[in-house]
Design a protein around this motif. Structure first.
Motif, short mmCIF file in Angstrom:
data_model
loop_
_atom_site.label_atom_id
_atom_site.label_comp_id
_atom_site.label_asym_id
_atom_site.label_seq_id
_atom_site.Cartn_x
_atom_site.Cartn_y
_atom_site.Cartn_z
N MET A 1 -11.73 -17.25 -13.10
CA MET A 1 -11.33 -16.28 -12.15
C MET A 1 -9.86 -16.94 -11.19
N ARG A 2 -8.79 -16.34 -11.07
CA ARG A 2 -7.79 -17.01 -10.37
C ARG A 2 -8.15 -17.11 -8.84
N THR A 3 -7.61 -18.22 -8.27
CA THR A 3 -7.89 -18.40 -6.77
C THR A 3 -6.74 -18.16 -5.98
N ASP A 4 -5.43 -18.17 -6.63
CA ASP A 4 -4.23 -17.81 -6.02
C ASP A 4 -3.57 -16.60 -6.09
N LEU A 5 -4.55 -15.51 -6.08
CA LEU A 5 -3.91 -14.17 -5.91
C LEU A 5 -3.04 -14.03 -4.90
N ILE A 6 -2.02 -12.84 -5.25
CA ILE A 6 -1.17 -12.32 -4.05
C ILE A 6 -1.73 -11.13 -3.46
N HIS A 7 -1.99 -11.04 -2.23
CA HIS A 7 -2.92 -10.03 -1.66
C HIS A 7 -1.96 -8.90 -0.89
N PRO A 8 -2.57 -7.76 -0.85
CA PRO A 8 -1.92 -6.84 0.18
C PRO A 8 -1.84 -7.33 1.45
N ASP A 9 -0.81 -7.00 2.28
CA ASP A 9 -0.89 -7.42 3.77
C ASP A 9 -2.13 -7.04 4.54
N THR A 10 -2.26 -7.76 5.49
CA THR A 10 -3.43 -7.42 6.33
C THR A 10 -3.48 -6.13 6.91
N GLY A 11 -2.57 -5.30 7.23
CA GLY A 11 -2.45 -3.95 7.70
C GLY A 11 -2.82 -2.87 6.46
N THR A 12 -2.59 -3.31 5.27
CA THR A 12 -2.91 -2.42 4.60
C THR A 12 -4.25 -2.40 4.04
N LEU A 13 -4.86 -3.89 4.15
CA LEU A 13 -6.55 -3.89 4.00
C LEU A 13 -7.39 -3.21 5.01
N ALA A 14 -6.72 -3.25 6.39
CA ALA A 14 -7.15 -3.00 7.40
C ALA A 14 -7.31 -1.30 7.55
N ALA A 15 -6.18 -0.75 7.04
CA ALA A 15 -6.10 0.69 6.84
C ALA A 15 -7.31 1.30 5.78
N TYR A 16 -7.12 0.40 4.68
CA TYR A 16 -8.22 0.76 3.46
C TYR A 16 -9.59 0.68 4.16
N ALA A 17 -10.04 -0.23 4.90
CA ALA A 17 -11.30 -0.33 5.55
C ALA A 17 -11.68 0.68 6.57
N GLY B 1 -3.69 -8.76 -11.00
CA GLY B 1 -4.37 -8.82 -9.81
C GLY B 1 -3.52 -8.96 -8.63
N ASP B 2 -2.36 -9.50 -8.80
CA ASP B 2 -1.26 -9.55 -7.70
C ASP B 2 -0.79 -8.32 -7.30
N VAL B 3 -0.43 -8.28 -5.93
CA VAL B 3 -0.01 -6.99 -5.49
C VAL B 3 1.52 -7.35 -4.89
N ALA B 4 2.56 -6.59 -5.27
CA ALA B 4 3.78 -6.82 -4.73
C ALA B 4 4.03 -5.62 -3.66
N GLN B 5 4.72 -5.70 -2.65
CA GLN B 5 4.93 -4.95 -1.48
C GLN B 5 6.50 -4.93 -1.05
N ALA B 6 7.18 -3.86 -1.26
CA ALA B 6 8.46 -3.61 -0.82
C ALA B 6 8.82 -2.52 0.11
N ASP B 7 10.01 -2.59 0.79
CA ASP B 7 10.17 -1.51 1.66
C ASP B 7 11.78 -1.32 1.54
N HIS B 8 12.12 -0.69 2.51
CA HIS B 8 13.63 -0.13 2.39
C HIS B 8 14.60 -1.41 2.56
N ASP B 9 14.11 -2.42 3.14
CA ASP B 9 14.94 -3.57 3.41
C ASP B 9 15.08 -4.45 2.10
N ASP B 10 14.01 -4.13 1.17
CA ASP B 10 14.32 -4.96 0.00
C ASP B 10 15.04 -4.16 -1.31
N ASP B 11 16.12 -5.05 -1.90
CA ASP B 11 16.82 -4.64 -2.91
C ASP B 11 16.66 -5.65 -4.00
#
Length: 218
Positions: free
Chosen positions: A1-17, A170-180
């Motif tokens: 199992m990979r140990t270098d995954l790219i995670h959701p940001d902390t705010g997203t995890l907190a909202a999920y919890a 398993g990696d998560v990529a997040q983007a918003d209006h600032d990302d082109d």
């Protein structure tokens, strides 16, 4: 199992919890958690803190109808297993939680053409969010675009490059209006992704003006 995954940001995890995340993003995080023991531990810790905070809360802060609403939920009928539901495919690149949300095997989905080498299947029932499974062949590229809201992508198989970062299963990529950005599929494996957006896409590259005229979400 990979140990270098790219995670959701902390705010997203907190909202999920806390249970305040939208249904589409909750599905995406749940899918990521099947790959990631680190985030599973973080979410468990956040849930524990939340439960402790509830235990010490002033009971006078509760709404007058809190007891009635809680009892009504307890009286709700339990879900009964339906043997006609599709069985899980252990060979599928999709985690069981996502297979369950789709309800069909990958080869039984209604794949819609988007671009050469790229198809999508939209999932219904996610109010305020656009949720889709993407199937992309090696070498496929998205058109350059930005967003009017937030976008999150969970890679389920294969590899996707966005800028200088390569995202794998398993990696998560997040983007918003600032990302082109202009994601592309790298490697020699078909890439499946779960994409969740709470806004629209706005094309920014060549022919963008014409493309945005036909883009309902721009």
């Amino acid at each position: 199992m990979r140990t270098d995954l790219i995670h959701p940001d902390t705010g997203t995890l907190a909202a999920y919890a806390a249970g305040t995340l939208g249904d589409g993003m909750s599905l995406l995080v749940a899918g990521h958690l099947t790959f990631c023991p680190i985030c599973r531990a973080k979410v468990a810790a956040m849930e524990h803190v939340g439960a402790h905070s509830f235990d010490i809360a002033d009971p006078h802060d509760l709404a007058p109808d809190s007891l009635d609403r809680t009892l009504s939920m307890l009286d709700a009928p339990e879900e009964v297993y339906d043997p006609s539901e599709p069985s899980y495919d252990d060979n599928s690149p999709l985690p069981r939680v996502i297979q369950n949300a789709i309800g069909k095997p990958l080869d039984g989905l209604d794949w819609q053409f988007c671009l050469p080498g790229l198809h999508q299947h939209e999932l219904d029932g996610f109010e305020g969010e656009s949720v889709a499974i993407i199937r992309a062949r090696p070498g496929a590229q998205m058109l350059p675009h930005t967003h009017t809201g937030d976008e999150a992508t969970l890679v389920l198989s294969g590899a996707m490059q966005d800028g200088n970062t390569i995202y794998r299963a398993g990696d998560v990529a997040q983007a918003d209006h600032d990302d082109d950005h202009k994601p592309s599929i790298v490697g020699d494996e078909t890439c499946y992704c779960l994409i969740v957006m709470d806004g629209g896409m706005h094309f920014t590259g060549r022919f963008s003006r014409a493309l945005n005229l036909f883009n309902r979400t721009a």
